[in-house]
Design a protein around this motif. Structure first.
Motif, PDB file in Angstrom:
ATOM      1  N   PRO A   1      -4.172  13.076  -0.818  1.00  0.00           N
ATOM      2  CA  PRO A   1      -3.315  11.894  -0.613  1.00  0.00           C
ATOM      3  C   PRO A   1      -4.046  10.593  -0.959  1.00  0.00           C
ATOM      4  O   PRO A   1      -4.436   9.826  -0.090  1.00  0.00           O
ATOM      5  CB  PRO A   1      -2.966  11.968   0.871  1.00  0.00           C
ATOM      6  N   PHE A   2      -4.236  10.357  -2.264  1.00  0.00           N
ATOM      7  CA  PHE A   2      -4.879   9.122  -2.696  1.00  0.00           C
ATOM      8  C   PHE A   2      -4.008   7.934  -2.319  1.00  0.00           C
ATOM      9  O   PHE A   2      -2.796   7.937  -2.535  1.00  0.00           O
ATOM     10  CB  PHE A   2      -5.093   9.122  -4.212  1.00  0.00           C
TER      11      PHE A   2
ATOM     12  N   GLU B   1       8.432   7.611  -6.661  1.00  0.00           N
ATOM     13  CA  GLU B   1       9.360   6.466  -6.632  1.00  0.00           C
ATOM     14  C   GLU B   1       9.590   5.908  -8.038  1.00  0.00           C
ATOM     15  O   GLU B   1      10.723   5.583  -8.411  1.00  0.00           O
ATOM     16  CB  GLU B   1       8.781   5.380  -5.723  1.00  0.00           C
ATOM     17  N   VAL B   2       8.521   5.808  -8.831  1.00  0.00           N
ATOM     18  CA  VAL B   2       8.645   5.317 -10.208  1.00  0.00           C
ATOM     19  C   VAL B   2       9.581   6.218 -11.002  1.00  0.00           C
ATOM     20  O   VAL B   2      10.481   5.749 -11.710  1.00  0.00           O
ATOM     21  CB  VAL B   2       7.257   5.240 -10.872  1.00  0.00           C
ATOM     22  N   VAL B   3       9.386   7.516 -10.883  1.00  0.00           N
ATOM     23  CA  VAL B   3      10.213   8.459 -11.632  1.00  0.00           C
ATOM     24  C   VAL B   3      11.656   8.416 -11.150  1.00  0.00           C
ATOM     25  O   VAL B   3      12.599   8.444 -11.960  1.00  0.00           O
ATOM     26  CB  VAL B   3       9.634   9.883 -11.498  1.00  0.00           C
ATOM     27  N   ALA B   4      11.853   8.328  -9.834  1.00  0.00           N
ATOM     28  CA  ALA B   4      13.220   8.292  -9.292  1.00  0.00           C
ATOM     29  C   ALA B   4      13.971   7.057  -9.777  1.00  0.00           C
ATOM     30  O   ALA B   4      15.149   7.145 -10.161  1.00  0.00           O
ATOM     31  CB  ALA B   4      13.165   8.328  -7.763  1.00  0.00           C
ATOM     32  N   GLU B   5      13.314   5.899  -9.773  1.00  0.00           N
ATOM     33  CA  GLU B   5      13.970   4.679 -10.234  1.00  0.00           C
ATOM     34  C   GLU B   5      14.290   4.756 -11.725  1.00  0.00           C
ATOM     35  O   GLU B   5      15.332   4.278 -12.172  1.00  0.00           O
ATOM     36  CB  GLU B   5      13.089   3.469  -9.932  1.00  0.00           C
ATOM     37  N   TRP B   6      13.368   5.350 -12.509  1.00  0.00           N
ATOM     38  CA  TRP B   6      13.624   5.438 -13.951  1.00  0.00           C
ATOM     39  C   TRP B   6      14.785   6.387 -14.226  1.00  0.00           C
ATOM     40  O   TRP B   6      15.641   6.114 -15.060  1.00  0.00           O
ATOM     41  CB  TRP B   6      12.358   5.924 -14.648  1.00  0.00           C
ATOM     42  N   ARG B   7      14.800   7.519 -13.504  1.00  0.00           N
ATOM     43  CA  ARG B   7      15.880   8.478 -13.712  1.00  0.00           C
ATOM     44  C   ARG B   7      17.228   7.927 -13.269  1.00  0.00           C
ATOM     45  O   ARG B   7      18.271   8.321 -13.805  1.00  0.00           O
ATOM     46  CB  ARG B   7      15.577   9.762 -12.942  1.00  0.00           C
TER      47      ARG B   7
ATOM     48  N   VAL C   1       0.850  -1.183   0.000  1.00  0.00           N
ATOM     49  CA  VAL C   1       0.000   0.000   0.000  1.00  0.00           C
ATOM     50  C   VAL C   1       0.891   1.241   0.000  1.00  0.00           C
ATOM     51  O   VAL C   1       1.881   1.311   0.721  1.00  0.00           O
ATOM     52  CB  VAL C   1      -0.946   0.006   1.213  1.00  0.00           C
ATOM     53  N   SER C   2       0.524   2.219  -0.800  1.00  0.00           N
ATOM     54  CA  SER C   2       1.317   3.441  -0.897  1.00  0.00           C
ATOM     55  C   SER C   2       0.413   4.583  -1.311  1.00  0.00           C
ATOM     56  O   SER C   2      -0.675   4.377  -1.863  1.00  0.00           O
ATOM     57  CB  SER C   2       2.447   3.265  -1.924  1.00  0.00           C
ATOM     58  N   GLY C   3       0.876   5.796  -1.076  1.00  0.00           N
ATOM     59  CA  GLY C   3       0.185   6.953  -1.607  1.00  0.00           C
ATOM     60  C   GLY C   3       0.480   7.085  -3.095  1.00  0.00           C
ATOM     61  O   GLY C   3       1.581   6.747  -3.557  1.00  0.00           O
ATOM     62  N   LEU C   4      -0.485   7.586  -3.848  1.00  0.00           N
ATOM     63  CA  LEU C   4      -0.288   7.684  -5.297  1.00  0.00           C
ATOM     64  C   LEU C   4       0.863   8.627  -5.627  1.00  0.00           C
ATOM     65  O   LEU C   4       1.700   8.321  -6.482  1.00  0.00           O
ATOM     66  CB  LEU C   4      -1.585   8.162  -5.965  1.00  0.00           C
ATOM     67  N   ARG C   5       0.942   9.765  -4.943  1.00  0.00           N
ATOM     68  CA  ARG C   5       2.029  10.723  -5.212  1.00  0.00           C
ATOM     69  C   ARG C   5       3.387  10.106  -4.871  1.00  0.00           C
ATOM     70  O   ARG C   5       4.355  10.210  -5.653  1.00  0.00           O
ATOM     71  CB  ARG C   5       1.793  11.998  -4.412  1.00  0.00           C
ATOM     72  N   ALA C   6       3.445   9.422  -3.717  1.00  0.00           N
ATOM     73  CA  ALA C   6       4.710   8.797  -3.318  1.00  0.00           C
ATOM     74  C   ALA C   6       5.107   7.688  -4.288  1.00  0.00           C
ATOM     75  O   ALA C   6       6.285   7.528  -4.636  1.00  0.00           O
ATOM     76  CB  ALA C   6       4.590   8.252  -1.895  1.00  0.00           C
TER      77      ALA C   6
END
Length: 451
Positions: free
Chosen positions: A333-334, A310-316, A301-306
């Protein structure tokens, strides 16, 4: 003529011609049957117009006494039959095996009635019976073709048995014979022209149908191949999952052993080993993603923004970080249940955008109407028309390498399994846009139950 009148006439003309007859087809076989029925409808319109002109010319110009009322009544019946056939094409119910047979049989009976009123068996246009027989050979099953042969033969015998000669005033025998020969010639030429025209159209429909079936078989073979690869990859990944998990636990225990804690060099090597094990686990997760599955230990479970950060940080971290422009208007905070499948899908779309546009890739994330909307834009050459038309199908790629197109195929299928969809288009100002749309509530419920 006003624009409204032109539109009305165009719409009526399209309806009477049966335009887009195959739109309501239930399957490819029904589509080809509807196209063939459409050819019969067109042929019947030509027959109605041709018979009106011929009957009036023969009656008023050549002096033959024809029963105009009875013959026009037959033509009216043909018009009604054509309108009923058009209504049948507008219906979503598939054409049955008797529809085409009934159409040809009724046409043969209408021809028999017209011949009866205009000379019977001595009418030179009796050669038109051959048109019905040949169309039956092309369109119908064997039993129906023989039924048409029997029907036309029976009708001709009835014309012989109940011959009703026409009276021609003021014509000599020689002139009558000349008109008969001319009528036979016109009948033969008419048969030939109509057969070449309509049989060619029918054969074109059949070839189009065969080509469509061949394409469907090819796609089925490709997708079967992918399914087999997925099953093989899934089995291998599941087998590797257990020893990798065991290694991870053992290495975690070693970290707390005094011998490693006392030696910084050994401790660093141990951390390197744990990192490689984690990398292997990520590779296994990617293999399971390709098979359409997800590892249970990758769901949380995670917040959508977080999660998106994380997705963007890993890709970068593994690409050129300056290329991606990341924007989001997420304020609320979805909470979502994040998993590697969704992360890998986004990475895949970003990778494709980076391949097409190495200088600039844009990612925007938002929520609208209970839907998560993830849009990826690039400044590349855009999608080719064929790629857009077949978007999400396997091996549909412009990259020119073996196995191309599988990434988007997996993206579309993963999104579909999550209850979402993928949209792709070329941007007016240049470049391409791929939009991932996921129902927020559906994703949460589905993934919680899966756990």
């Amino acid at each position: 003529m006003t624009p409204t009148a032109r539109l009305l006439i165009a719409g009526m003309s399209g309806w009477l011609s049966g335009a887009r007859a195959a739109d309501n087809a239930a399957n490819p076989a029904d589509a080809i049957a509807r196209q063939n029925m459409l050819q019969l409808i067109h042929l019947r319109w030509i027959a109605v117009v041709g018979q009106v002109v011929t009957i009036l010319a023969v009656h008023f110009s050549l002096g033959f006494a024809l029963p105009l009322a009875a013959m026009m009544l037959v033509l009216a019946a043909l018009v009604v039959l054509n309108l009923a056939s058009l209504l049948r094409l507008k219906s979503a119910q598939p054409l049955g095996p008797y529809d085409l047979f009934s159409a040809l049989a009724l046409d043969a009976l209408a021809l028999t009635a017209q011949l009866y009123f205009s000379g019977g068996a001595t009418n030179p246009f009796t050669t038109l019976y051959l048109l019905h027989v040949i169309l039956g050979v092309v369109l119908l099953e064997v039993w129906a073709t023989w039924a048409i042969v029997f029907l036309t033969s029976f009708c001709f015998l009835m014309l012989v048995a109940f011959n009703r000669p026409v009276i021609a005033s003021g014509l000599s025998d020689q002139a009558f014979f000349g008109l008969f020969i001319m009528g036979m010639m016109m009948g033969v030429v008419l048969d030939a022209v109509l057969l070449v025209t309509f049989v060619s159209r029918i054969n074109t429909n059949l070839r189009r149908h065969d080509a469509h079936l061949a394409e469907l078989r090819q796609r089925a073979a490709e997708e079967t191949h992918i399914v087999r690869m997925g099953l093989l990859a899934s089995g291998a990944a599941h087998e590797l999952g257990t020893p990798l998990a065991t290694l991870d636990v053992i290495l975690g225990d070693w970290r707390r052993m005094p011998v490693f804690m006392a030696d910084p060099e050994l401790a660093q090597e141990l951390e390197d080993m744990r990192g490689e094990v984690q990398r292997c686990k990520q590779i296994v997760t990617g293999v399971l993603l390709s098979a359409g599955e997800a590892r249970g230990d990758e769901v949380r479970v995670s917040g959508l923004r977080a999660f998106m950060d994380e997705v963007v940080a890993e890709w970068r971290a593994t690409r050129n970080s300056d290329v991606l422009v990341y924007e989001t208007d997420l304020v609320t905070p979805f909470s979502i249940v994040a998993e590697s499948t969704l992360k890998q899908v986004i990475h895949n779309v970003l990778d494709n955008a980076l391949d097409a546009s190495p200088e600039a890739v844009r990612l925007h994330v938002g929520v609208s109407g209970g839907l998560i909307v993830i849009e990826v834009d690039d400044d590349g050459p855009g999608f080719a028309p064929d790629t857009l038309e077949n978007f999400g199908r396997p091996y549909n790629s412009t990259k020119g390498r073996a196995g191309g197109g599988l990434g988007l195929f997996l993206v579309v299928n993963v999104l579909r399994k999550l209850g979402g969809e993928v949209r792709a288009e070329n941007r007016p100002e240049g470049g391409a846009s791929v939009v991932l749309i996921l129902p927020l509530a559906s994703l949460q419920i589905r993934r919680h139950h899966a756990r």
